[in-house]
Design a protein around this motif. Structure first.
Motif, mmCIF file in Angstrom:
data_model
loop_
_atom_site.group_PDB
_atom_site.id
_atom_site.type_symbol
_atom_site.label_atom_id
_atom_site.label_comp_id
_atom_site.label_asym_id
_atom_site.label_seq_id
_atom_site.Cartn_x
_atom_site.Cartn_y
_atom_site.Cartn_z
ATOM 1 N N LYS A 10 78.010 -42.189 67.565
ATOM 2 C CA LYS A 10 77.105 -43.323 67.756
ATOM 3 C C LYS A 10 75.648 -42.889 67.604
ATOM 4 O O LYS A 10 74.840 -43.615 67.019
ATOM 5 C CB LYS A 10 77.346 -43.975 69.114
ATOM 6 N N ILE A 11 75.316 -41.716 68.105
ATOM 7 C CA ILE A 11 73.956 -41.196 67.944
ATOM 8 C C ILE A 11 73.666 -40.979 66.467
ATOM 9 O O ILE A 11 72.601 -41.343 65.964
ATOM 10 C CB ILE A 11 73.766 -39.889 68.744
ATOM 11 N N LYS A 23 66.353 -32.976 62.141
ATOM 12 C CA LYS A 23 65.088 -32.291 62.414
ATOM 13 C C LYS A 23 64.071 -33.265 63.011
ATOM 14 O O LYS A 23 63.402 -32.945 63.992
ATOM 15 C CB LYS A 23 64.535 -31.663 61.137
ATOM 16 N N GLN A 24 63.963 -34.454 62.432
ATOM 17 C CA GLN A 24 63.022 -35.450 62.949
ATOM 18 C C GLN A 24 63.405 -35.894 64.358
ATOM 19 O O GLN A 24 62.545 -35.997 65.229
ATOM 20 C CB GLN A 24 62.975 -36.663 62.019
ATOM 21 N N LEU A 25 64.700 -36.140 64.571
ATOM 22 C CA LEU A 25 65.159 -36.531 65.900
ATOM 23 C C LEU A 25 64.888 -35.419 66.901
ATOM 24 O O LEU A 25 64.455 -35.671 68.024
ATOM 25 C CB LEU A 25 66.649 -36.886 65.869
ATOM 26 N N GLY A 26 65.108 -34.194 66.485
ATOM 27 C CA GLY A 26 64.832 -33.053 67.346
ATOM 28 C C GLY A 26 63.368 -32.959 67.744
ATOM 29 O O GLY A 26 63.035 -32.705 68.901
ATOM 30 N N GLU A 27 62.490 -33.188 66.778
ATOM 31 C CA GLU A 27 61.055 -33.135 67.059
ATOM 32 C C GLU A 27 60.640 -34.255 68.007
ATOM 33 O O GLU A 27 59.792 -34.061 68.879
ATOM 34 C CB GLU A 27 60.265 -33.227 65.747
ATOM 35 N N MET A 28 61.256 -35.408 67.854
ATOM 36 C CA MET A 28 60.892 -36.562 68.671
ATOM 37 C C MET A 28 61.451 -36.470 70.093
ATOM 38 O O MET A 28 60.925 -37.096 71.010
ATOM 39 C CB MET A 28 61.372 -37.845 68.002
ATOM 40 N N ASN A 30 62.357 -33.296 71.524
ATOM 41 C CA ASN A 30 62.207 -31.916 71.977
ATOM 42 C C ASN A 30 63.551 -31.222 72.192
ATOM 43 O O ASN A 30 63.706 -30.404 73.099
ATOM 44 C CB ASN A 30 61.355 -31.840 73.253
ATOM 45 N N LEU A 31 64.532 -31.574 71.347
ATOM 46 C CA LEU A 31 65.839 -30.933 71.369
ATOM 47 C C LEU A 31 66.022 -30.173 70.059
ATOM 48 O O LEU A 31 65.503 -30.591 69.023
ATOM 49 C CB LEU A 31 66.955 -31.975 71.524
ATOM 50 N N THR A 50 69.090 -36.672 79.048
ATOM 51 C CA THR A 50 68.881 -36.356 77.638
ATOM 52 C C THR A 50 69.337 -37.518 76.768
ATOM 53 O O THR A 50 68.674 -37.880 75.793
ATOM 54 C CB THR A 50 69.631 -35.066 77.254
ATOM 55 N N LEU A 51 70.447 -38.121 77.128
ATOM 56 C CA LEU A 51 70.961 -39.272 76.395
ATOM 57 C C LEU A 51 69.975 -40.442 76.490
ATOM 58 O O LEU A 51 69.750 -41.155 75.508
ATOM 59 C CB LEU A 51 72.331 -39.672 76.937
ATOM 60 N N GLU A 52 69.346 -40.604 77.647
ATOM 61 C CA GLU A 52 68.329 -41.656 77.813
ATOM 62 C C GLU A 52 67.137 -41.403 76.888
ATOM 63 O O GLU A 52 66.605 -42.338 76.292
ATOM 64 C CB GLU A 52 67.838 -41.711 79.257
ATOM 65 N N THR A 53 66.740 -40.150 76.770
ATOM 66 C CA THR A 53 65.630 -39.799 75.883
ATOM 67 C C THR A 53 65.974 -40.132 74.439
ATOM 68 O O THR A 53 65.173 -40.731 73.720
ATOM 69 C CB THR A 53 65.295 -38.292 76.006
#
Length: 65
Positions: A10-11, A23-28, A30-31, A50-53
């Motif tokens: 789903k993510i 990469k973009q999701l990680g930057e946004m 911080n994962l 983390t899921l909420e973020t």
């Protein structure tokens, strides 16, 4: 399919709809991209905060997952 795999898929779908790379999701969020990749494949569990973020960044309700 286990719960981690379902959440990860789903993510991934939500990210694709927003045209976000890992990469973009990680930057946004911080994962790391490695963690996000493992999570998308159901290889890693995820804490609710983390899921909420991630949900916030993707612009969806936590209930989606």
């Amino acid at each position: 399919m286990n719960q981690n795999t379902s959440i990860g898929e789903k993510i991934k779908l939500c990210g694709l709809r927003k045209n976000l790379t890992l990469k973009q999701l990680g930057e946004m969020t911080n994962l790391s991209t490695g963690f996000l990749s493992q999570m998308e494949r159901g290889l890693s569990s995820i804490a609710i905060d983390t899921l909420e973020t991630i949900a916030g960044v993707l612009g969806v309700s936590l209930a989606v997952f």
